[in-house]
Design a protein around this motif. Structure first.
Motif, short mmCIF file in Angstrom:
data_model
loop_
_atom_site.label_atom_id
_atom_site.label_comp_id
_atom_site.label_asym_id
_atom_site.label_seq_id
_atom_site.Cartn_x
_atom_site.Cartn_y
_atom_site.Cartn_z
N VAL A 180 -7.61 4.91 6.33
CA VAL A 180 -6.47 4.98 5.42
C VAL A 180 -6.49 3.71 4.57
O VAL A 180 -6.48 2.61 5.13
N GLY A 217 -4.86 2.05 -3.36
CA GLY A 217 -5.86 1.29 -2.61
C GLY A 217 -7.27 1.36 -3.15
O GLY A 217 -8.16 0.70 -2.60
N ASP A 265 -4.08 3.95 11.00
CA ASP A 265 -4.94 3.33 10.00
C ASP A 265 -6.23 4.12 9.79
O ASP A 265 -7.06 3.77 8.96
N ARG A 266 -6.39 5.22 10.53
CA ARG A 266 -7.48 6.16 10.26
C ARG A 266 -7.00 7.55 10.65
O ARG A 266 -6.12 7.68 11.51
N SER A 299 -5.70 0.42 2.72
CA SER A 299 -4.62 -0.54 3.02
C SER A 299 -4.35 -1.50 1.88
O SER A 299 -3.41 -2.29 1.93
N ALA A 351 -3.18 8.44 2.76
CA ALA A 351 -1.94 7.74 3.13
C ALA A 351 -0.93 8.73 3.69
O ALA A 351 -0.28 8.47 4.71
N ALA A 394 0.35 3.80 1.85
CA ALA A 394 0.52 4.17 3.26
C ALA A 394 1.75 3.47 3.85
O ALA A 394 2.59 4.09 4.51
N THR A 395 1.88 2.17 3.60
CA THR A 395 3.04 1.43 4.10
C THR A 395 4.32 1.97 3.48
O THR A 395 5.32 2.20 4.16
N SER A 439 0.84 -1.20 0.00
CA SER A 439 0.00 0.00 0.00
C SER A 439 0.87 1.25 0.00
O SER A 439 2.01 1.24 0.51
#
Ligand code: OSB
Ligand code: MG
Length: 369
Positions: free
Chosen positions: A341, A348, A128-129, A343, A304, A120-121, A118
């Motif tokens: 967010v 995403g 995660d939010r 994932s 993200a 975000a990662t 992702s």
């Protein structure tokens, strides 16, 4: 990876309500999605500017030409296509950060999908939010504005940003404070509408305990913003004036801002946005993720970024329903004042084909195919 095709899909999506700022009124999100096809995976992004160059110098028709004639040929010539290879390959084209951001984001989406990671990662998200703020446009009267703010607070938004301009500043801010109290996290955005000569007037905003005043003066006038900040207790936040991490470092060192609005589109993409975040965070300067009334495609990626550790203030990443009756992606829904967010790999999300078809006003192939 190798680039095989790039096409753009023009879309026009009505906003649920007109959005008025000091630089104009928007009633439709009118832009294009960029779709890239590589030998490994496909990617999507959204061009963030409007058909007219009012917020920034870039505009939809110009970006299409820049992508087709200058950016895509350079990217197609790369021996090995990766998102981090884009900025150096595109550096000989001056400016056009928003067009470059669209291209880098679509390539990054494809690359991350190929790896199953992702955005975000990849960026280093720690949440995660993320808490959601909302940007409230200028209205014809204070009662109409109070109705808007009331509705957003009832929906759960945790921070209110009021658009201001000369003639629409102290009175609406005072009215919102009186009605909703001193505890409400409240900030204002002037979109460059004032001059340093207005400093004494802007100083009256200090009475209202605002989180920040965003881009009060001319774009790129860091010196004037530094002089203004010396006279205000309200923190100055820059938006239009910050184009990269270097500008951000200068602005912080000069005292031109005490808060940073990071918009990945405005700084040329998510990799530079990450560096803007890092520079500010290293200086202890709070960061928040701005918005450009994006569809779900642009907002997914912004969420993200908003999940990075230095994004300590709520951003302008609002729910789909704040903008559109129908979004291009599965709608982002506010829950307890927060948005999730994404994932899944890449940004995403993907455009819903049937919805995209209904809002499409044109398509063109920019490379290959
Ligand atoms: O200045 O932050 C801005 C929208 C379009 C262009 C510039 C700005 C904005 C907003 C709305 O304030 C942010 C959003 O909800 O996406
Ligand atoms: Mg702004």
């Amino acid at each position: 990876m190798k680039l095989e095709r790039a096409e753009i899909v023009h879309v026009a999506i009505p906003l649920v309500a007109p959005f008025r700022t000091s630089f104009g009124t928007m009633t439709t999100k009118d832009t294009f999605l960029l779709h890239v096809v590589t030998d490994a995976a496909e990617g999507w992004s959204e061009f963030a500017a409007d058909p007219e160059p009012r917020y920034c110098p870039e505009f939809v028709a110009g970006a299409e030409i820049v992508l087709r004639d200058f950016l895509l040929p350079r990217v197609a010539a790369l021996p090995r296509l990766t998102a981090p290879a884009l900025a150096p390959a595109l550096a000989s084209v001056k400016g056009h950060e928003l067009a470059k951001a669209a291209l880098e984001t679509a390539v990054l989406d494809a690359e991350l999908r190929a790896y199953g990671m992702s955005l975000a990662t990849y960026l280093g998200a720690v949440r995660d939010r993320v808490p959601a703020g909302v940007s409230v446009g200028i209205r014809d009267s204070v009662p109409e504005l109070l109705d808007d703010v009331q509705r957003y607070l009832a929906e759960g938004y945790v921070r209110i940003k009021l658009k201001i301009e000369p003639g629409w500043d102290l009175e609406p801010v005072r009215a919102v404070r009186e009605r909703f109290g001193d505890e409400l996290p409240l900030q204002v955005d002037a979109n460059t509408a004032y001059r340093l000569a207005d400093a004494e007037h802007l100083r009256k905003l200090d009475a209202f305990g605002l989180l920040l005043v965003e881009e009060p003066l001319e774009e790129n006038n860091l010196h004037a913003h530094a002089l203004l900040q010396q006279r205000l207790t309200t923190p100055v936040c820059l938006d239009e004036s910050l184009h990269n991490a270097r500008d951000t470092a200068s602005a912080i060192a000069m005292g031109a801002c005490r808060v940073v609005n990071v918009k990945p589109a405005r700084v040329g993409g998510y990799l530079e946005a990450r560096r803007v975040h890092d520079v500010a965070h290293a200086h202890g300067v709070p960061v928040w993720c701005g918005g450009m009334l994006e569809t779900g495609i642009g907002r997914a990626a912004n969420l993200a970024l908003a999940a990075l550790p230095g994004c300590t203030l709520p951003g302008d990443t609002s729910a789909s329903a704040r903008y559109f009756a129908e979004d291009l992606t599965e709608p982002f829904v506010l829950r307890d004042g927060h948005l999730p967010v994404p994932s899944a790999p890449g940004i995403g999300v993907e455009p819903l084909p049937e919805v995209m078809r209904r809002f499409t006003t044109g398509r063109s192939s920019l490379y290959g195919g």
